[in-house]
Write a protein that holds these residues in place. Structure first.
Motif, PDB file in Angstrom:
ATOM      1  N   SER A 162      73.090  53.428  59.133  1.00 48.89           N
ATOM      2  CA  SER A 162      72.046  54.367  58.708  1.00 48.89           C
ATOM      3  C   SER A 162      70.795  53.596  58.314  1.00 48.89           C
ATOM      4  O   SER A 162      70.866  52.614  57.575  1.00 48.89           O
ATOM      5  CB  SER A 162      72.539  55.184  57.509  1.00 48.89           C
ATOM      6  N   PRO A 163      69.608  54.007  58.808  1.00 54.46           N
ATOM      7  CA  PRO A 163      68.383  53.294  58.442  1.00 54.46           C
ATOM      8  C   PRO A 163      68.069  53.450  56.960  1.00 54.46           C
ATOM      9  O   PRO A 163      68.488  54.420  56.315  1.00 54.46           O
ATOM     10  CB  PRO A 163      67.316  53.973  59.316  1.00 54.46           C
ATOM     11  N   GLY A 164      67.324  52.509  56.433  1.00 54.97           N
ATOM     12  CA  GLY A 164      67.014  52.517  55.009  1.00 54.97           C
ATOM     13  C   GLY A 164      66.347  53.789  54.535  1.00 54.97           C
ATOM     14  O   GLY A 164      66.617  54.265  53.431  1.00 54.97           O
ATOM     15  N   ARG A 165      65.498  54.378  55.377  1.00 53.50           N
ATOM     16  CA  ARG A 165      64.784  55.584  54.946  1.00 53.50           C
ATOM     17  C   ARG A 165      65.722  56.777  54.802  1.00 53.50           C
ATOM     18  O   ARG A 165      65.360  57.792  54.193  1.00 53.50           O
ATOM     19  CB  ARG A 165      63.671  55.913  55.936  1.00 53.50           C
ATOM     20  N   HIS A 166      66.919  56.683  55.388  1.00 58.45           N
ATOM     21  CA  HIS A 166      67.910  57.749  55.267  1.00 58.45           C
ATOM     22  C   HIS A 166      69.099  57.296  54.419  1.00 58.45           C
ATOM     23  O   HIS A 166      70.215  57.792  54.593  1.00 58.45           O
ATOM     24  CB  HIS A 166      68.408  58.191  56.644  1.00 58.45           C
ATOM     25  N   THR A 167      68.852  56.379  53.508  1.00 58.03           N
ATOM     26  CA  THR A 167      69.920  55.859  52.654  1.00 58.03           C
ATOM     27  C   THR A 167      69.535  56.015  51.195  1.00 58.03           C
ATOM     28  O   THR A 167      68.411  55.714  50.802  1.00 58.03           O
ATOM     29  CB  THR A 167      70.195  54.371  52.961  1.00 58.03           C
ATOM     30  N   ALA A 168      70.471  56.517  50.420  1.00 57.01           N
ATOM     31  CA  ALA A 168      70.282  56.593  48.971  1.00 57.01           C
ATOM     32  C   ALA A 168      71.262  55.640  48.308  1.00 57.01           C
ATOM     33  O   ALA A 168      72.230  55.179  48.918  1.00 57.01           O
ATOM     34  CB  ALA A 168      70.508  58.020  48.482  1.00 57.01           C
ATOM     35  N   ILE A 169      70.983  55.332  47.057  1.00 54.89           N
ATOM     36  CA  ILE A 169      71.895  54.504  46.278  1.00 54.89           C
ATOM     37  C   ILE A 169      72.081  55.168  44.925  1.00 54.89           C
ATOM     38  O   ILE A 169      71.131  55.724  44.351  1.00 54.89           O
ATOM     39  CB  ILE A 169      71.369  53.056  46.133  1.00 54.89           C
TER      40      ILE A 169
END
Length: 382
Positions: A162-169
């Motif tokens: 998943s690309p960073g812009r579609h990743t939450a933490i």
């Protein structure tokens, strides 16, 4: 042929267990193998929330009473980034069940249904003579990759992460609450938005508490991630000091999940099936796992097209809706407007719950009502 499994599932979480359970439910003679790198029970960083829609999936799997001993939570309270509030009783109650309990029960149910469960870490995948071979020793007619956000199976079939812009933490822990607390709370923060904290009472005097935000927003702070997540959780829920804090990544749905390749189907987090508005993933996991298990035994010659089609029919419009709303929700004023409308109109509150926790979509009339309030507040602010 006796050494060939009808289905091999990689990952024993809700998606993987659902796939294995469904395959044996539909074909009791199917040879199904469930692999996981850990023994159960094991902890899993998660919000632990099981929406009513997830309970529906358990019933379809023949497990309607799997979490019946856990008290339902009937109320939901939300505070928007700008301070708008709504608090109401949900149309159907949710549950909060620690993953150490929930996942272990699912795996045990699969074992009781005839699924073979092994502890094994998958490292290699190859296609030979129309079958999938894992680590050179396990041969399957179909494979379900349900091994989570950092899916090895996804990488082995050549699909990007998943690309960073579609990743939450997010960071998750537990805190003490009154035994009678039955309100699921979400407190949103304007700084670094989208970002929010939650408190989901388990029913035993503890609550799952946490804070999550988009990964690019976290990186933009220039501060250590642990410090940002822990500090903001403490700031938004100062009365609930958390213990056992653990961080985890969430690959948010971009509107079209990566269903798999060849005879390999991806389900749950491995497919990027996490609601971009709320971070909810257990319902998606159970649903996608069930559909993958169905495809494996009902379309054994070519399961992926069947799985992709059923997944699209079940979640397609909903995922496109959440993707569009996630873009609009980058503006905290949009969320303020949505929560403001929900506080005045019960049907809007119910619909927001359906979109955030289930497979709901948004009718144009509601979008118009929210947009009108959003624009009105923007004009007043200007």
């Amino acid at each position: 042929m006796d050494d060939i499994w009808d289905l091999v599932v990689v990952g024993g979480g809700p998606a993987g267990s659902a796939a294995a359970l469904r395959a044996r439910q539909l074909r009791p003679d199917a040879r199904v193998l469930l692999l996981d790198k850990a023994d159960f029970p094991r902890d899993k960083a998660c919000g632990d929330g099981i929406a009513a829609h997830g309970h529906d999936e358990l019933a379809l799997l023949g497990l309607p009473d799997l979490i019946a001993d856990h008290r339902p939570t009937r109320r939901l309270s939300i505070v928007s980034p700008g301070g708008a509030q709504v608090s109401a009783t949900v149309a159907r109650p949710n549950h909060v069940v620690p993953r150490a309990v929930f996942d272990a029960r699912l795996v045990e149910a699969a074992r009781e249904r005839g699924v073979e469960v092994r502890r094994h870490r998958v490292r290699a995948l190859a296609v030979r003579h129309g079958h999938v071979v894992l680590d050179g020793t396990v041969t399957a007619r179909a494979v379900v990759g349900a091994d989570g956000a950092n899916s090895v199976v996804r990488r082995l079939i050549g699909m990007p992460a998943s690309p960073g812009r579609h990743t939450a933490i997010a960071v998750r822990g537990y805190a003490d609450v009154p035994l009678d607390d039955d309100v699921q709370r979400i407190v949103m923060q304007g700084e670094g938005w989208p970002a929010y904290a939650w408190s989901f009472p388990v029913g035993d005097g503890s609550a799952n508490v946490g804070f999550g935000m988009l990964l690019p927003r976290l990186r933009a702070t220039g501060l250590p991630g642990r410090r940002v997540l822990h500090d903001r959780l403490a700031e938004l829920l100062p009365h609930l000091p958390a213990r056992d804090l653990r961080a985890h990544h969430l690959p948010l749905s971009p509107g079209r999940p990566g269903a798999g390749a060849g005879r390999v189907m991806l389900a749950g987090d491995a497919a990027g099936l996490i609601n971009p508005l709320t971070g909810e993933g257990i319902y998606y996991a159970l649903l996608s796992g069930r559909l993958a298990g169905e495809a494996a035994v009902e379309a054994p010659d070519d399961p992926l097209p069947r799985y992709r089609g059923e997944l699209g029919r079940a979640l397609g419009r909903h995922l496109r809706t959440t993707d569009a709303l996630a873009l609009a929700a980058r503006s905290p004023r949009f969320i303020d407007a949505a929560i403001g409308v929900a506080a005045r109109r019960r049907e809007v509150f119910d619909l927001l719950v359906e979109v955030g926790l289930g497979a709901g979509t948004v009718p144009p009339s509601l979008l118009f009502a929210v947009a009108r309030r959003w624009l009105g507040e923007a004009v007043r602010g200007a």
